[in-house]
Scaffold this active site. Structure first.
Site, short mmCIF file in Angstrom:
data_model
loop_
_atom_site.label_atom_id
_atom_site.label_comp_id
_atom_site.label_asym_id
_atom_site.label_seq_id
_atom_site.Cartn_x
_atom_site.Cartn_y
_atom_site.Cartn_z
CB THR A 267 42.85 21.50 110.94
OG1 THR A 267 42.66 21.30 109.53
CG2 THR A 267 43.40 22.88 111.17
CD GLU A 293 49.71 19.01 102.53
OE1 GLU A 293 48.65 19.66 102.37
OE2 GLU A 293 50.83 19.53 102.34
CB CYS A 327 41.54 15.37 102.78
SG CYS A 327 42.57 14.69 101.50
#
Ligand code: NAD
Length: 541
Positions: A267, A293, A327
């Site tokens: 992120t 993503e 993830c």
């Protein structure tokens, strides 16, 4: 396409091979692994179809045996990035005009090459570079990548079929143009399939690409490029550059022809890139597409009606396969008090039965984490949990980096539902569990929703249909992929389109037409058959 409305082959998911003792696939991958492990490769940059060696190199070592060197790769300088962009733009002139079936045939061929002659090699490369067990390598670098390549073609044809209404005097057509300029793919270490998909799906839609793989995935990225070359991706369409991510990105994002970012990774980096694109917005010829993503803090919630053995299996598979470096890996769980005794017993039994070591030994379920930075970070959180009064390690808690970056699968139980490891993405084999009072189910769902900035995956385990319905509603925005009575990992292309919202990404669903739609810029063509020749409308009298 000039002379026929061609159907695309119906995409089917590639069957996962078992690699059970005595199977030919097991022998093939063992042989490939041993040969590749013994030899040393030299990975160039791929620019305009040429292998470019800069002689500024870095070595590659398997995370499970970090003193062993399996090869080197070359690092780009600013001039290489500039050349890559210039050649991509040159290649665009012909690639963007090529009929779609010609582009499609290349990527279908790539899928078949991976399914056949390259299967053992790409799996062995993923086992060596990213320390995946053979099962984890097979579901990623073979099956998922094959699925992406096959299904993307089906998604492309669905997009192309989407056409507006026409009337008898005007024919309306939409052509799905590739983006004007060039695109940029930045890929993570943890999935060879993602590394292959991000650049190739943009190229399939007619775009040209600069691809920057992760430093920890270079070995398997090289196999992907070998496949793409053999499949016939023309020079300049996908250019691969390694090296200083910041320098590469600065050159790419300061080019006026930059038109799209396809990112998967953390992120923090994604937000940085978005900001940089925003700061440069006045220099671009077109508004760049941004697809990212990113991280997750994926949850498992058990209701008191769940089966404790199933809950324990969801935890141990969901949290620890590939050392928790998916993830989607479960990293926080909420268990009702009435189930806790049994769930705890089964989880500890499972974790104690795991074997850990090199992926070459196929008895191992757990191998090393990706690099020293990750190892040190995980060790720090584990040490802190040992000191904190509101945390208890019930199994695991040891680590050793003398040979490889090995972290014992670790289960922390906390009395504080907002404990650091309940909120922060650690990206390793550590799960934190909070035990709640059975009567607080509704409150706990609220807690799950509010505890983390992410919203990637999550799971509810229950047999009570009302409890399932309540969780489905309460957690509507807490996960982009929500699982009922399953672990929160293992999305399959064409079946569970993947992506999360909030801080987890733009949710453009890899493995669906929604993602491919981001890489085209539709042009509407209206053709009128009887062209008006008098400006006066009837109302003018
Ligand atoms: P990362 O963010 O460290 O690296 C991702 C890519 O960004 C790499 O290619 C890296 O070299 C590049 N990068 C690093 N710094 C950069 C910079 N300053 N400028 C430009 N590029 C830069 O992530 P990682 O460790 O490779 O992968 C793990 C992360 O990826 C986790 O957070 C995980 O949740 C996330 N992930 C998400 C998904 C998803 O679908 N949501 C899938 C896989 C991984």
């Amino acid at each position: 396409m000039g002379k026929g409305f061609f159907n695309v082959p119906v995409a089917v998911n590639e069957p996962v091979k078992t690699y059970a003792p005595g199977t030919p696939e097991r022998e093939a991958v063992k042989k490939a692994y041993a040969e590749m492990y013994r030899s040393k490769i030299d990975v160039p940059l791929y620019i305009n179809g040429k292998n470019v060696k800069t002689n500024n190199t870095r070595t590659m070592s398997p995370p499970h045996d970090h003193k062993h060197v399996v090869g080197t790769y070359h690092l780009a300088e600013k001039k290489h990035i500039e050349t890559a962009i210039a050649t991509a733009l040159e290649a665009r002139k012909t690639w963007s005009q090529l009929p779609w079936e010609q582009r499609a045939a290349i990527f279908l061929k790539a899928a078949e090459l991976i399914a056949g002659p390259y299967r053992a090699k790409i799996n062995a490369a993923t086992m060596i570079a990213q320390s995946k067990t053979i099962h984890q390598a097979e579901i990623d670098s073979a099956c998922e990548l094959i699925d992406f390549l096959r299904f993307n073609l089906q998604f492309m044809s669905e997009i192309y079929k989407e056409q507006p209404k026409s009337t008898s005097d005007a024919w309306n057509r939409v052509e799905y143009r590739p983006l004007e300029g060039f695109t940029y793919a930045v890929t993570p270490f943890n999935f060879t399939a993602i590394a292959g998909n991000l650049p190739s799906c943009m190229a399939l839609m007619g775009n040209v690409v600069i691809w920057k793989p992760s430093d920890s995935q270079v070995y398997s990225a090289k196999v992907i490029m070998d496949v793409f070359e053999e499949a016939g991706v023309p020079a300049g369409v996908i250019n691969v550059v390694f090296g200083d991510a910041k320098m590469i990105t600065d050159v790419v994002l300061s080019n006026p022809d930059f038109s799209g970012l396809h990112f998967t990774g953390s992120t923090e980096i994604f937000k940085m890139l978005w900001k940089q694109i925003g700061n440069n917005i006045n220099i671009y010829k077109t508004y760049p597409r941004i697809v990212g993503e990113t991280g997750g803090k994926d949850f498992i919630v058990a209701h008191k009606t769940a089966n404790p053995k199933q809950v324990a299996t969801a935890i141990t598979r969901g949290a620890f396969e590939f050392q928790g470096q998916k993830c989607s890996a479960a990293s926080r769980a909420y268990i009702p008090k009435s189930l806790w005794k049994d769930v705890k017993k089964y989880v500890i039994e499972d974790v104690k039965s795991f074997k850990m070591g090199s992926p070459e030994d196929m008895n191992n379920f757990i191998t090393a984490v990706i690099h020293e930075g990750s190892f040190n970070k995980l060790a720090k959180y584990i040490d802190q949990a040992k000191k904190d009064k509101d945390a208890e390690i019930i199994v695991g808690g040891n680590y050793d980096k003398s040979k490889g970056y090995f972290i014992d699968p670790t289960v922390i139980v906390t009395t504080n539902p907002k404990y650091t490891t309940m909120c922060t993405e650690l990206f390793g084999p550590v799960i934190t569990i909070y035990v709640y009072e059975d009567k607080d189910y509704s409150k706990t769902l609220k807690l799950v929703d509010e505890t983390s900035e992410y919203a990637l995956t999550g799971a509810i385990l229950a047999t009570d249909r009302y409890a399932i319905e309540e969780a489905t509603k309460a957690l509507q925005n807490s996960a982009g992929n929500f699982y009922i009575n399953d672990k929160p990992t293992g999305a399959v292309v064409g079946q569970q389109p993947f992506g999360g919202a909030r801080a987890s990404g733009t949710n453009d669903k890899a493995g669906s037409s929604q993602n491919l739609l981001r890489w085209v810029s539709p042009r509407l063509i209206k053709e009128t058959f009887v062209t008006p020749s008098d400006y006066r409308y009837p109302f003018l009298g």
